[in-house]
Write an enzyme that holds these catalytic residues in place. Structure first.
Site, PDB file in Angstrom:
ATOM      1  CG  HIS A 243     112.105  39.255  34.883  1.00 27.22           C
ATOM      2  ND1 HIS A 243     112.142  40.234  35.776  1.00 27.22           N
ATOM      3  CD2 HIS A 243     112.832  38.217  35.185  1.00 27.22           C
ATOM      4  CE1 HIS A 243     113.207  39.588  36.857  1.00 27.22           C
ATOM      5  NE2 HIS A 243     113.531  38.672  36.669  1.00 27.22           N
TER       6      HIS A 243
ATOM      7  CG  HIS B  56     114.713  42.751  40.446  1.00 30.44           C
ATOM      8  ND1 HIS B  56     115.713  42.828  39.718  1.00 30.44           N
ATOM      9  CD2 HIS B  56     113.265  42.807  39.752  1.00 30.44           C
ATOM     10  CE1 HIS B  56     115.307  43.189  38.328  1.00 30.44           C
ATOM     11  NE2 HIS B  56     113.784  42.932  38.316  1.00 30.44           N
TER      12      HIS B  56
ATOM     13  CD  GLU C  80     118.175  47.057  37.744  1.00 28.71           C
ATOM     14  OE1 GLU C  80     118.547  48.299  38.145  1.00 28.71           O
ATOM     15  OE2 GLU C  80     117.534  46.949  37.155  1.00 28.71           O
TER      16      GLU C  80
ATOM     17  CG  ASN D 274     110.581  47.631  32.779  1.00 27.88           C
ATOM     18  OD1 ASN D 274     110.779  48.650  33.373  1.00 27.88           O
ATOM     19  ND2 ASN D 274     111.737  47.046  32.336  1.00 27.88           N
TER      20      ASN D 274
END
Length: 390
Positions: A155, A244, A246, A379
């Site tokens: 990202h 998301h 992941e 993050n």
């Protein structure tokens, strides 16, 4: 001197940078069958093939895929590719400029009446650097082949633009999911650092493409955790964001699962376990965040915890303790292992290091905290949250 400005990069300046980018089997538990791969792969799905089909073993499929000569997850650490990244301004640690200067000046820079402080931990983590460099290495290894990538590699818009400039095509996202119809036999497809769903891997293998898998090893660790829950016929409670990339990949390796985004949602689940409640309201609250056929009446008897690797570690730990206490309260201490499994710490080290660096920065109470990272980066968002909550 005047109060400092903090910097964080995913990164935080007070600057830091987050990596641009974790008992016995129970009776009456369903085995969830993953959806077969097709031209358009749904965003997140956990079940669906014909009843006559045998259950699909995601982990076994990935293990077999790794033996294919068209599958590559090796990181060559090619110096030429690393130099190209540095020239493009996306190296792991900048070798020049203000940030490099601050590193040798006790992570501090003073200009007139402004003091700038750099977080102790910042920049790309090892997993992100590895993924980006593997993409550069793929371009070098396949100079003439068309290369695709299933999602943003990380990202970070600058990094993704660099790949686009190198001729890498990003798989189109439609209202129904990703459209792989443009991917042809003999072409190359990169799986990003977040990983890709096992359904996408199966589809790509069937298409005969060469796969360059840059999935971060920390993400693979979470896949192993949910697989262990599935073998025990436990429901995976996944601390993450259901949309998301992941988490989409992680749930494809899970059996029965439920995704909770924060402690408040976990508390709602635990209250339902202990006291019951409105099933329809429960299902509405977790719409899109559970496996197909999920039933809170029967699928909250045995639980295992896992997480999206970029979530706040402290919150994941609190959720884990809450689930353990809840199952202990409902079933008793002696029966706990038959109803709860803690997969251990699956928050990646780099994520935690950057969060710790941000906590340290906010203690100095700077006038302004500058967080550098992609706005859609988990993050980056968590570093921002730490700053806002300080």
């Amino acid at each position: 001197p005047p109060p400092p400005i903090g910097m964080a990069t995913t990164s935080a300046v007070a600057v830091s940078a987050a990596s641009a980018f974790a008992g016995s089997a129970l009776s009456n538990r369903r085995v969830v069958k993953p959806v077969r791969a097709s031209r358009v792969v749904p965003r997140a799905s956990a079940s669906g093939s014909d009843e006559k089909d045998a259950p699909f073993d995601a982990r076994a499929f990935r293990r077999e895929l790794s033996k294919s000569p068209k599958y590559n997850r090796s990181f060559k650490k090619d110096e030429e590719s690393a130099d190209a990244m540095e020239t493009a301004g996306i190296g792991m640690v900048s070798k020049g400029g203000l940030v490099a200067q601050m590193r040798v000046e006790n992570f501090t820079h003073v200009k007139d009446d402004v003091t700038l402080k750099l977080a102790d931990a910042y920049g790309f983590c090892w997993g992100v650097e590895r993924a980006v460099q593997m993409a550069y290495e793929a371009r070098k290894q396949y100079p003439h082949e068309q290369i695709h990538i299933t999602n943003e590699i990380i990202h970070n818009p600058t990094v993704n633009k660099r790949l686009e400039d190198m001729g890498v095509k990003f798989i189109a996202e439609t209202k129904d999911g990703k459209d792989f119809s443009g991917v042809k036999d003999g072409e190359v497809v990169i799986l990003p650092a977040f990983g890709a769903s096992v359904h996408e891997m199966k589809l790509l293998a069937e298409k005969g493409v060469s796969i360059v898998d840059t999935t971060c090893p920390w993400v693979s660790k979470v896949w192993n955790a949910v697989d262990s829950h599935k073998k025990k016929e436990f429901t995976s409670i996944i601390h993450g964001k259901w949309a998301h990339e992941e988490t989409v990949a992680t749930v494809s390796f899970a059996g029965v699962y439920l995704v909770v985004k924060d402690l408040a949602e976990a508390e709602y689940v635990c209250d339902y376990i202990l006291n019951g409640g409105d099933k329809a309201a429960f299902m509405k609250k977790f719409d899109n965040a559970h496996s197909t056929g999920f039933d809170p009446e029967t699928d909250l008897i045995g639980l295992g915890i896992a997480n999206q690797t970029t979530m706040l570690k402290g919150e994941t730990e609190m959720i884990g303790k809450l689930l353990e206490k809840t199952m202990m309260t409902k079933y008793g201490v002696l029966e706990l292992n038959d109803h709860y499994k803690n997969a251990g710490d699956t928050i990646c080290d780099a994520t935690q290091e950057r969060q710790d660096a941000m906590y340290k920065l906010v203690e100095e109470k700077p006038d302004l905290m500058l967080v550098i990272g992609g706005v859609n980066s988990s993050n980056t968002q968590h570093l921002q949250e730490i700053s806002e909550d300080a």
